[in-house]
Design a protein around this motif. Sequence first.
Motif, PDB file in Angstrom:
ATOM      1  N   TRP A 121      -8.984  -6.377   6.162  1.00 17.45           N
ATOM      2  CA  TRP A 121      -9.633  -5.178   5.630  1.00 17.45           C
ATOM      3  C   TRP A 121      -9.923  -5.296   4.140  1.00 17.45           C
ATOM      4  O   TRP A 121     -11.003  -4.918   3.678  1.00 17.45           O
ATOM      5  CB  TRP A 121      -8.752  -3.954   5.895  1.00 17.45           C
ATOM      6  CG  TRP A 121      -9.487  -2.652   5.770  1.00 17.45           C
ATOM      7  CD1 TRP A 121     -10.591  -2.251   6.463  1.00 17.45           C
ATOM      8  CD2 TRP A 121      -9.167  -1.581   4.880  1.00 17.45           C
ATOM      9  NE1 TRP A 121     -10.977  -0.993   6.074  1.00 17.45           N
ATOM     10  CE2 TRP A 121     -10.109  -0.556   5.105  1.00 17.45           C
ATOM     11  CE3 TRP A 121      -8.170  -1.386   3.934  1.00 17.45           C
ATOM     12  CZ2 TRP A 121     -10.093   0.644   4.406  1.00 17.45           C
ATOM     13  CZ3 TRP A 121      -8.147  -0.181   3.237  1.00 17.45           C
ATOM     14  CH2 TRP A 121      -9.095   0.822   3.481  1.00 17.45           C
ATOM     15  N   LEU A 122      -8.972  -5.823   3.384  1.00 18.75           N
ATOM     16  CA  LEU A 122      -9.128  -5.912   1.933  1.00 18.75           C
ATOM     17  C   LEU A 122      -9.608  -7.276   1.470  1.00 18.75           C
ATOM     18  O   LEU A 122     -10.045  -7.415   0.324  1.00 18.75           O
ATOM     19  CB  LEU A 122      -7.787  -5.614   1.240  1.00 18.75           C
ATOM     20  CG  LEU A 122      -7.263  -4.184   1.356  1.00 18.75           C
ATOM     21  CD1 LEU A 122      -5.860  -4.112   0.765  1.00 18.75           C
ATOM     22  CD2 LEU A 122      -8.187  -3.208   0.655  1.00 18.75           C
ATOM     23  N   GLY A 123      -9.510  -8.279   2.318  1.00 22.20           N
ATOM     24  CA  GLY A 123      -9.781  -9.639   1.901  1.00 22.20           C
ATOM     25  C   GLY A 123      -8.515 -10.267   1.331  1.00 22.20           C
ATOM     26  O   GLY A 123      -7.611  -9.567   0.860  1.00 22.20           O
ATOM     27  N   PRO A 124      -8.430 -11.592   1.347  1.00 24.61           N
ATOM     28  CA  PRO A 124      -7.206 -12.272   0.929  1.00 24.61           C
ATOM     29  C   PRO A 124      -7.145 -12.615  -0.556  1.00 24.61           C
ATOM     30  O   PRO A 124      -6.174 -13.218  -1.002  1.00 24.61           O
ATOM     31  CB  PRO A 124      -7.250 -13.555   1.769  1.00 24.61           C
ATOM     32  CG  PRO A 124      -8.713 -13.847   1.895  1.00 24.61           C
ATOM     33  CD  PRO A 124      -9.420 -12.512   1.950  1.00 24.61           C
ATOM     34  N   ASP A 125      -8.181 -12.247  -1.332  1.00 23.21           N
ATOM     35  CA  ASP A 125      -8.316 -12.798  -2.675  1.00 23.21           C
ATOM     36  C   ASP A 125      -7.924 -11.829  -3.792  1.00 23.21           C
ATOM     37  O   ASP A 125      -8.285 -12.026  -4.948  1.00 23.21           O
ATOM     38  CB  ASP A 125      -9.758 -13.270  -2.896  1.00 23.21           C
ATOM     39  CG  ASP A 125     -10.778 -12.172  -2.617  1.00 23.21           C
ATOM     40  OD1 ASP A 125     -10.452 -11.235  -1.877  1.00 23.21           O
ATOM     41  OD2 ASP A 125     -11.890 -12.262  -3.148  1.00 23.21           O
ATOM     42  N   LEU A 126      -7.179 -10.781  -3.476  1.00 26.16           N
ATOM     43  CA  LEU A 126      -6.728  -9.851  -4.505  1.00 26.16           C
ATOM     44  C   LEU A 126      -5.457 -10.364  -5.176  1.00 26.16           C
ATOM     45  O   LEU A 126      -4.657 -11.064  -4.561  1.00 26.16           O
ATOM     46  CB  LEU A 126      -6.425  -8.488  -3.880  1.00 26.16           C
ATOM     47  CG  LEU A 126      -7.621  -7.612  -3.496  1.00 26.16           C
ATOM     48  CD1 LEU A 126      -7.130  -6.436  -2.666  1.00 26.16           C
ATOM     49  CD2 LEU A 126      -8.334  -7.110  -4.738  1.00 26.16           C
ATOM     50  N   ALA A 127      -5.265  -9.974  -6.412  1.00 25.70           N
ATOM     51  CA  ALA A 127      -3.992 -10.237  -7.077  1.00 25.70           C
ATOM     52  C   ALA A 127      -2.886  -9.494  -6.333  1.00 25.70           C
ATOM     53  O   ALA A 127      -3.114  -8.395  -5.805  1.00 25.70           O
ATOM     54  CB  ALA A 127      -4.046  -9.777  -8.525  1.00 25.70           C
ATOM     55  N   PRO A 128      -1.679 -10.064  -6.263  1.00 27.53           N
ATOM     56  CA  PRO A 128      -0.618  -9.437  -5.466  1.00 27.53           C
ATOM     57  C   PRO A 128      -0.349  -7.985  -5.818  1.00 27.53           C
ATOM     58  O   PRO A 128      -0.188  -7.149  -4.926  1.00 27.53           O
ATOM     59  CB  PRO A 128       0.597 -10.327  -5.751  1.00 27.53           C
ATOM     60  CG  PRO A 128       0.013 -11.674  -6.048  1.00 27.53           C
ATOM     61  CD  PRO A 128      -1.269 -11.383  -6.782  1.00 27.53           C
ATOM     62  N   VAL A 129      -0.317  -7.643  -7.104  1.00 28.82           N
ATOM     63  CA  VAL A 129       0.001  -6.271  -7.467  1.00 28.82           C
ATOM     64  C   VAL A 129      -1.111  -5.326  -7.016  1.00 28.82           C
ATOM     65  O   VAL A 129      -0.841  -4.224  -6.513  1.00 28.82           O
ATOM     66  CB  VAL A 129       0.278  -6.139  -8.985  1.00 28.82           C
ATOM     67  CG1 VAL A 129      -0.962  -6.464  -9.815  1.00 28.82           C
ATOM     68  CG2 VAL A 129       0.801  -4.744  -9.308  1.00 28.82           C
ATOM     69  N   GLU A 130      -2.360  -5.722  -7.137  1.00 31.93           N
ATOM     70  CA  GLU A 130      -3.454  -4.852  -6.702  1.00 31.93           C
ATOM     71  C   GLU A 130      -3.452  -4.718  -5.186  1.00 31.93           C
ATOM     72  O   GLU A 130      -3.674  -3.626  -4.646  1.00 31.93           O
ATOM     73  CB  GLU A 130      -4.800  -5.412  -7.187  1.00 31.93           C
ATOM     74  CG  GLU A 130      -5.955  -4.475  -6.876  1.00 31.93           C
ATOM     75  CD  GLU A 130      -7.268  -4.925  -7.491  1.00 31.93           C
ATOM     76  OE1 GLU A 130      -8.243  -4.151  -7.404  1.00 31.93           O
ATOM     77  OE2 GLU A 130      -7.326  -6.045  -8.051  1.00 31.93           O
ATOM     78  N   ARG A 131      -3.181  -5.801  -4.493  1.00 29.64           N
ATOM     79  CA  ARG A 131      -3.133  -5.754  -3.032  1.00 29.64           C
ATOM     80  C   ARG A 131      -2.044  -4.792  -2.572  1.00 29.64           C
ATOM     81  O   ARG A 131      -2.264  -3.975  -1.667  1.00 29.64           O
ATOM     82  CB  ARG A 131      -2.889  -7.168  -2.495  1.00 29.64           C
ATOM     83  CG  ARG A 131      -2.927  -7.317  -0.977  1.00 29.64           C
ATOM     84  CD  ARG A 131      -2.919  -8.802  -0.621  1.00 29.64           C
ATOM     85  NE  ARG A 131      -2.975  -9.024   0.803  1.00 29.64           N
ATOM     86  CZ  ARG A 131      -1.899  -9.207   1.580  1.00 29.64           C
ATOM     87  NH1 ARG A 131      -0.697  -9.198   1.037  1.00 29.64           N
ATOM     88  NH2 ARG A 131      -2.036  -9.417   2.866  1.00 29.64           N
ATOM     89  N   ARG A 132      -0.885  -4.871  -3.190  1.00 33.64           N
ATOM     90  CA  ARG A 132       0.203  -3.961  -2.804  1.00 33.64           C
ATOM     91  C   ARG A 132      -0.188  -2.509  -3.055  1.00 33.64           C
ATOM     92  O   ARG A 132       0.022  -1.634  -2.205  1.00 33.64           O
ATOM     93  CB  ARG A 132       1.480  -4.301  -3.585  1.00 33.64           C
ATOM     94  CG  ARG A 132       2.136  -5.617  -3.204  1.00 33.64           C
ATOM     95  CD  ARG A 132       3.538  -5.737  -3.788  1.00 33.64           C
ATOM     96  NE  ARG A 132       3.589  -5.591  -5.240  1.00 33.64           N
ATOM     97  CZ  ARG A 132       3.534  -6.591  -6.108  1.00 33.64           C
ATOM     98  NH1 ARG A 132       3.390  -7.835  -5.667  1.00 33.64           N
ATOM     99  NH2 ARG A 132       3.612  -6.373  -7.408  1.00 33.64           N
ATOM    100  N   CYS A 133      -0.753  -2.239  -4.221  1.00 29.32           N
ATOM    101  CA  CYS A 133      -1.069  -0.857  -4.585  1.00 29.32           C
ATOM    102  C   CYS A 133      -2.197  -0.282  -3.730  1.00 29.32           C
ATOM    103  O   CYS A 133      -2.149   0.884  -3.319  1.00 29.32           O
ATOM    104  CB  CYS A 133      -1.410  -0.773  -6.066  1.00 29.32           C
ATOM    105  SG  CYS A 133       0.018  -1.065  -7.142  1.00 29.32           S
ATOM    106  N   LEU A 134      -3.217  -1.070  -3.443  1.00 34.77           N
ATOM    107  CA  LEU A 134      -4.292  -0.576  -2.592  1.00 34.77           C
ATOM    108  C   LEU A 134      -3.798  -0.337  -1.175  1.00 34.77           C
ATOM    109  O   LEU A 134      -4.202   0.626  -0.513  1.00 34.77           O
ATOM    110  CB  LEU A 134      -5.465  -1.560  -2.599  1.00 34.77           C
ATOM    111  CG  LEU A 134      -6.193  -1.723  -3.939  1.00 34.77           C
ATOM    112  CD1 LEU A 134      -7.432  -2.599  -3.771  1.00 34.77           C
ATOM    113  CD2 LEU A 134      -6.574  -0.382  -4.553  1.00 34.77           C
ATOM    114  N   SER A 135      -2.904  -1.189  -0.687  1.00 34.76           N
ATOM    115  CA  SER A 135      -2.346  -0.961   0.648  1.00 34.76           C
ATOM    116  C   SER A 135      -1.552   0.343   0.684  1.00 34.76           C
ATOM    117  O   SER A 135      -1.564   1.059   1.689  1.00 34.76           O
ATOM    118  CB  SER A 135      -1.459  -2.135   1.069  1.00 34.76           C
ATOM    119  OG  SER A 135      -0.175  -2.080   0.466  1.00 34.76           O
ATOM    120  N   ASP A 136      -0.883   0.664  -0.407  1.00 36.55           N
ATOM    121  CA  ASP A 136      -0.093   1.894  -0.441  1.00 36.55           C
ATOM    122  C   ASP A 136      -0.989   3.125  -0.369  1.00 36.55           C
ATOM    123  O   ASP A 136      -0.643   4.124   0.274  1.00 36.55           O
ATOM    124  CB  ASP A 136       0.743   1.925  -1.717  1.00 36.55           C
ATOM    125  CG  ASP A 136       1.840   2.978  -1.662  1.00 36.55           C
ATOM    126  OD1 ASP A 136       2.701   2.878  -0.768  1.00 36.55           O
ATOM    127  OD2 ASP A 136       1.830   3.897  -2.497  1.00 36.55           O
TER     128      ASP A 136
END
Length: 319
Positions: A121-136
């Motif tokens: 859904w988000l793609g695999p290329d996000l920085a870890p902190v942004e990926r975590r926050c967007l998932s939240d």
Amino acid sequence: MPPRLDYSRQCAELEKIARLEPRPAAPSDPAAGLAAPSPAATCLVCDAGPARPCDRCGGVAYCGDEHRRLDLRWHAPVCPALRAIADDLAFFAAHARPWLEARLLARAGRTAALPTSWDAWLGPDLAPVERRCLSDLATRPLTLAHLLGLLSEHVPKDISNPTAIHVIAAAQRERDVSPALWRELERLHPDRRFAITLIGPELAPGDLGPGVRAVTALYRRDLWPALGRPDLVIGYDCGLLLYPTWKPTMHDLRGSGVPFALTSYRAWEAAGEARLLRAIGAEPLLAPTPNPFASLSARRSSTLANDLAHDNAFMSAWR
């Protein structure tokens, strides 16, 4: 927020959790240390202050190395996650929520197919902190979208009428989900329209946007004449095992013909809820299973310093 338990009671609770959910062994970590004393910090073990925060996560503090080493068994396994929580809070503080939601929806627009993971859904290329926050931000609508895919044969579909979703035990975290994120459901399920009602005893009422409203109430079946009969009921991390007020609600839903889904923070919590629901005669539609759309950003316990969990980590469905 409830106060933290004293250290001996924290350890007793962590021992119980460890029996239900074994943790990795605490590593021997001579490189770990303590930062300079902070006047705002007190020792986790003895409550003396000023204390010295862990120099890796900053999430706990000790009066010195003796108490740091005493707590190593409990702290070492969660230290990296506590560091990640601190990074996530800083990221949220540095970015306005509308910007985060726009960023999230721009990433999500890459595919119209029903996703099976955050990477899809988000793609695999996000920085870890942004990926975590967007998932939240998106864990609630994406968990619901995923469940609708799994339960499609049990949730009525009529393009001339919206699919009615009742979100029970709703609180501020559900109310904070923007209508734009709830509308992702219609993009991911283009053969449906949705009417979402958030119901919770402490929820501020009102219309939140197209197809989304909030109602102040304890959830009971006798609300259906006013709210409309739901096609699916969902409770996010509602703590079925903790609150006796759930008993009449579950009896109302069991055998009503309306499927209902629950999410849980932990595997043992989901298993305990399943035992309770089977005991009152609820029919399982989906056994407790890990949720691929659990929040990747952990939440820290308010009572146990070295305990944390993830929103919507497990899910189940019943009728």
